[in-house]
Design an enzyme around this catalytic site. Structure first.
Site, PDB file in Angstrom:
ATOM      1  N   ASP A 190      33.672 -30.331   2.218  1.00  0.00           N
ATOM      2  CA  ASP A 190      34.131 -29.267   1.386  1.00  0.00           C
ATOM      3  C   ASP A 190      33.884 -28.024   1.963  1.00  0.00           C
ATOM      4  OD1 ASP A 190      34.563 -28.663  -1.543  1.00  0.00           O
ATOM      5  OD2 ASP A 190      32.739 -27.758  -1.374  1.00  0.00           O
ATOM      6  N   GLU A 250      38.241 -29.414   4.661  1.00  0.00           N
ATOM      7  CA  GLU A 250      38.849 -28.450   3.759  1.00  0.00           C
ATOM      8  C   GLU A 250      38.563 -27.094   4.203  1.00  0.00           C
ATOM      9  OE1 GLU A 250      38.946 -26.359  -0.971  1.00  0.00           O
ATOM     10  OE2 GLU A 250      37.165 -26.811   0.387  1.00  0.00           O
TER      11      GLU A 250
HETATM   12  C1  GLC Z   1      36.245 -26.856  -2.567  1.00  0.00           C
HETATM   13  C2  GLC Z   1      36.616 -27.924  -3.714  1.00  0.00           C
HETATM   14  C3  GLC Z   1      36.391 -27.134  -5.100  1.00  0.00           C
HETATM   15  C4  GLC Z   1      35.184 -26.557  -5.384  1.00  0.00           C
HETATM   16  C5  GLC Z   1      34.629 -25.629  -4.180  1.00  0.00           C
HETATM   17  C6  GLC Z   1      33.212 -25.370  -4.313  1.00  0.00           C
HETATM   18  O1  GLC Z   1      37.160 -25.755  -2.628  1.00  0.00           O
HETATM   19  O2  GLC Z   1      37.803 -28.364  -3.526  1.00  0.00           O
HETATM   20  O3  GLC Z   1      36.838 -27.976  -5.932  1.00  0.00           O
HETATM   21  O4  GLC Z   1      35.141 -25.875  -6.492  1.00  0.00           O
HETATM   22  O5  GLC Z   1      34.832 -26.200  -2.947  1.00  0.00           O
HETATM   23  O6  GLC Z   1      32.492 -26.452  -3.835  1.00  0.00           O
END
Ligand code: GLC
Length: 526
Positions: A190, A250
């Protein structure tokens, strides 16, 4: 498949709270997922990625983790998790779990200790806040009782870890091993570009008139050099386990150069390619993104899986069914329910996009429900919205609840088989979802579910598909077409007029008009 199986893998994202509810409490759970694994093997996916299912107050849908080494009782137990890994494995499906290393929940024991004044340096406490803004809107600092402030780049319920503290580093290594020992194949990391903050926490200039900082702004809490070293050390841990374990990061970026350093191959296995999501439905724009991304993958040897949907962006059907000038920013306020959505048009385009996605070289991730052609749920009453973004932006941004609505499995009324009992799901489902349920689409000629199934089966069978290269074909400005060897051609008509094509049809996203490819339609040709 090669040792680096992920290079051409199709991964299905499960948002556990909304997949299937076995215990009838209105929230999905692991036993629900286990009971529906045949849906995934029927689709033919290689792996499933689970969004967080860890103990959490769910202030940010579980991305606020209170305990990294357990299952939230709402979702089940560790024994359920072990069964999931075993039952998925028996179907040839690997399990990827989410790891959330930038922040935890205010309920995490170390943060509770920090509030009592113990071990505050595991987090980022200061006597005075700087001007940093939360990614969800509003200040990135919250004051505690004794007057100090802690940093949270997301919601106030999500304090950021101090990655310069050795106990934080060691704790996450332990978390990786905990899940690897339980048989997970890897991790979706994440907000993998955050974690380290530049020393001294220098101020950031916020562009005037923007409530949120745009991607690619060189901010002192993103893309810091220490991350590369960290991911190399994580790779070493993964490589210490048998069976080709991996990680997928991500990282949102607009400029490919931001991604390049991560793609060297000795750290992250994969870095999501989100660049098609904010692309309007245009042959030129799609081609531009695909060319640039594919070039980056070839130059670096990295794996940049294609993504058209996830739990953070409006669903494809809705994105492609609105005025395409509005599709700039996937979280823009255009979806406040004030815009016209042509669901029929959006569905046609989303089906064409699916055939494009599955024909592209490399790996692809599919978000749960996209295989059903679900639209964004735009009319969730304000009082039932759960995404913290909604309130933190003073309701300017509608938030992400509309793509997180529990899946319709069967029947004509809520909860549409999401649970077996007549329970109210944690987010309301739209009234007309019966026709989109898995049962309604199962084996139904022309359904979106069948299209995905056939495309994935064909992709497995066809030697040209999966990893590899592509050659562009010129077909006019409104058409995107490429060849893949041996003997495969994709043609997508983004324009308003039908276009001619030649070849034997393997699969089409909609009805064909003899030798003509109608608008907003894709075809796979031999
Ligand atoms: C990432 C996740 C999202 C979340 C954010 C904070 O972007 O995909 O859903 O709100 O991280 O953890």
């Amino acid at each position: 498949m090669s040792a680096e199986w992920w290079r051409e893998a199709i991964v299905y994202q499960v948002y556990p709270r909304s997949f299937a509810d076995a215990d009838g409490d209105g929230q999905g759970d692991l036993r629900g997922l286990i009971s529906r694994l045949d849906h995934l093997s029927g689709l033919g996916v290689d792996a499933v990625w689970l969004s967080p299912f860890y103990p959490s107050p769910l202030a940010d849908g579980g991305y606020d983790v209170a305990d990294y080494r357990d299952v939230d009782p709402r979702y089940g137990t560790l024994a359920d998790f072990d069964r999931l890994v075993a039952e998925a494995g028996a179907r040839g499906i690997r399990v990827i779990v989410d790891i959330v290393p930038n922040h935890c929940s205010v309920e995490h024991p170390w943060f509770r200790e920090a509030l009592r004044g113990v071990g505050r340096d595991r987090f980022i406490f200061r006597d005075r806040p700087n001007g940093w803004q939360s990614k969800f809107g509003g200040p990135a600092w919250t004051q505690v009782e004794d007057g100090q402030w802690y940093l949270h780049l997301f919601d106030a319920s999500q304090p950021d870890w101090n990655w310069r503290h050795p106990e934080v580093v060691a704790m996450f290594e332990d978390v990786l091993r905990f899940w690897l020992d339980r048989g997970v194949t890897g991790f979706r990391i994440d907000v993998a570009n955050m974690l380290f903050k530049q020393d001294g926490l220098p101020e950031v200039e916020l562009p005037p008139g923007t409530p949120l900082i745009p991607a690619d702004a060189a901010v002192p809490y993103e893309n810091q050099p220490e991350l590369l070293e960290l991911y190399r050390s994580w790779r070493a841990i993964l490589d210490g386990y048998p069976g080709a374990r991996m990680s997928v990061a991500e990282i949102w970026y607009g400029n490919a150069e931001v991604a390049r350093p991560y793609l060297t191959g000795d750290g992250l296995a994969q870095l999501f390619n989100f660049r098609l999501m904010p692309a309007p439905w245009s042959a030129a724009r799609f081609r531009e993104v695909i060319e640039e991304s594919h070039r980056l993958a070839v130059e670096t040897g990295g794996s940049i899986p294609w993504v058209l949907g996830n739990h953070d962006v409006p669903r494809m059907v809705t994105r492609y069914g609105i005025d395409q000038d509005l599709v700039r920013d996937p979280t823009a306020e255009v979806l406040l329910g004030q815009v016209e959505v042509d669901v029929v048009l959006g569905t046609r385009r989303a089906r064409a996009a699916a055939l494009l996605l599955l024909a592209l070289p490399g790996s692809a991730y599919i978000y749960q429900g996209d295989e059903l052609g679900l639209p964004e749920h735009l009319t969730i009453p304000a009082g039932e919205r759960q995404d913290p973004m909604f309130e933190r932006t003073a309701r300017t941004f509608i938030g992400r609840d509309g793509c997180r609505v529990p899946l319709p499995w069967s029947g004509q009324a809520t909860p549409y088989g999401f649970a077996d009992v007549p329970v109210r799901p944690w987010l309301p489902q739209p009234e007309e979802w019966g026709r989109l349920s898995v049962a309604a689409q199962q084996a139904a000629d022309g359904s979106t579910l069948e299209l995905y199934r056939r495309a994935i089966a064909e992709r497995r069978r066809h030697p040209a598909l999966g990893d590899g290269d592509l050659t562009w074909l010129e077909h006019g400005p409104e058409v995107l077409a490429f060849r893949r060897e041996p003997g495969f051609t994709l043609v997508v008509n983004f324009g308003a007029e039908p276009v001619p094509f030649t070849g034997t049809v393997l699969l089409a996203s909609g009805p064909l008009d003899g030798g003509l490819l109608p608008c907003d339609t894709a075809v796979w040709l031999a």
